[in-house]
Design an enzyme around this catalytic site. Structure first.
Site, PDB file in Angstrom:
ATOM      1  N   GLY A 253       0.777  -1.245   0.000  1.00  0.00           N
ATOM      2  CA  GLY A 253       0.000   0.000   0.000  1.00  0.00           C
ATOM      3  C   GLY A 253       0.804   1.288   0.000  1.00  0.00           C
ATOM      4  O   GLY A 253       0.335   2.305   0.508  1.00  0.00           O
TER       5      GLY A 253
ATOM      6  N   LYS B 195      -8.845 -13.365 -10.163  1.00  0.00           N
ATOM      7  CA  LYS B 195     -10.092 -12.593 -10.353  1.00  0.00           C
ATOM      8  C   LYS B 195     -11.017 -12.884  -9.181  1.00  0.00           C
ATOM      9  O   LYS B 195     -10.706 -13.726  -8.328  1.00  0.00           O
ATOM     10  CB  LYS B 195     -10.751 -12.970 -11.680  1.00  0.00           C
TER      11      LYS B 195
ATOM     12  N   ARG C 233      -6.009  -8.528  -8.670  1.00  0.00           N
ATOM     13  CA  ARG C 233      -7.028  -9.316  -9.381  1.00  0.00           C
ATOM     14  C   ARG C 233      -7.500  -8.549 -10.616  1.00  0.00           C
ATOM     15  O   ARG C 233      -7.585  -7.320 -10.586  1.00  0.00           O
ATOM     16  CB  ARG C 233      -8.212  -9.621  -8.470  1.00  0.00           C
TER      17      ARG C 233
ATOM     18  N   ILE D  76      -9.927  -6.966 -13.145  1.00  0.00           N
ATOM     19  CA  ILE D  76     -11.255  -6.367 -13.013  1.00  0.00           C
ATOM     20  C   ILE D  76     -12.122  -6.876 -14.168  1.00  0.00           C
ATOM     21  O   ILE D  76     -11.750  -6.774 -15.334  1.00  0.00           O
ATOM     22  CB  ILE D  76     -11.144  -4.821 -13.061  1.00  0.00           C
TER      23      ILE D  76
ATOM     24  N   ASN E 267      -5.574   2.769 -13.143  1.00  0.00           N
ATOM     25  CA  ASN E 267      -4.535   1.865 -12.623  1.00  0.00           C
ATOM     26  C   ASN E 267      -3.158   2.485 -12.829  1.00  0.00           C
ATOM     27  O   ASN E 267      -2.960   3.310 -13.718  1.00  0.00           O
ATOM     28  CB  ASN E 267      -4.599   0.530 -13.381  1.00  0.00           C
TER      29      ASN E 267
ATOM     30  N   HIS F 174       0.843   1.278 -13.461  1.00  0.00           N
ATOM     31  CA  HIS F 174       1.667   0.113 -13.813  1.00  0.00           C
ATOM     32  C   HIS F 174       3.132   0.555 -13.872  1.00  0.00           C
ATOM     33  O   HIS F 174       3.442   1.594 -14.463  1.00  0.00           O
ATOM     34  CB  HIS F 174       1.215  -0.449 -15.165  1.00  0.00           C
TER      35      HIS F 174
END
Ligand code: GRF
Length: 196
Positions: free
Chosen positions: A12, A64, A92, A94, A108, A110
């Site tokens: 996190g 997932k 996971r 989406i 997101n 990356h």
């Protein structure tokens, strides 16, 4: 005020950077953390910052959620008036239920310059390949992995004496800087769409 839900599975550090950035924000509220790992450090961060956490574990699949679980999350997000989903190390994929309920509202980060080095361990992939420049990408999420409209990118140079560990640190630093800024911009756009 735009409500965001952060999805995380691990330590996190991006979640923490987002909390810090929006601490006294009048435009962005971190409504909740959605997590699929009950021992994730992200949950501790949420607790420390009085952010509600919704833990949805999935024992059936590794990559997932079950359809009913995605629906459970959607219901929870709607109840909490969430406008934007921020994936921050959520491990996971989406799927349709969430994608259809939050069209262009899932973002997101990356750790590579997409479309290079998609998937897991992107920094390691880039390091092992021997690239001289890598970086980070913030993008909207669609049905493909690490794919969707690119919102912003930052490059990171790989020095001659770089080790994987030093590169990883540099990439994480860039992530923590760029992600809150892109979220802020997206929140402004959403606020405009909402017309107030
Ligand atoms: C980050 O490198 C992010 O780019 C990737 O997963 C990692 C999560 O790290 N999607 P953290 O949990 O935010 O520390």
């Amino acid at each position: 005020m735009i409500n965001i839900a952060v999805f995380a599975s691990g330590r996190g550090s991006n979640f923490e950077a987002i909390i810090k950035y929006f601490k006294n924000s009048k435009s962005v509220n971190i409504a909740c953390l959605v997590c699929d790992q009950k021992n994730a450090y992200a949950i501790e961060i949420a607790k420390k910052n009085n952010i509600e956490t919704k833990i949805i574990e999935c024992l059936k699949y590794k990559t997932k959620l079950e359809i009913v679980q995605e629906q459970q999350i959607v219901d929870y997000l709607i109840q909490n008036n969430v406008d934007l989903i921020v994936l921050a190390g959520y491990m996971r994929i989406i799927k349709e239920i969430l994608l259809k309920s939050f069209i262009n509202r899932i973002v997101n980060i990356h750790p590579s310059i997409l479309p290079s080095f998609k998937g897991l361990d992107a920094v390691k992939q880039a390091f092992d390949y021997g690239v001289k420049v890598t970086g980070v990408t913030v993008h909207l999420v669609d049905e493909q992995i690490d794919h969707g409209k690119i919102l912003d990118q930052r490059h990171v140079y790989v020095d001659n004496n770089e080790t994987f560990e030093t590169l990883l640190k540099k990439v994480h630093k860039e992530e923590q800087e760029i992600y809150p800024m892109v979220i802020e911009k997206l929140a402004e756009d959403i606020q405009k769409q909402k017309g107030n």
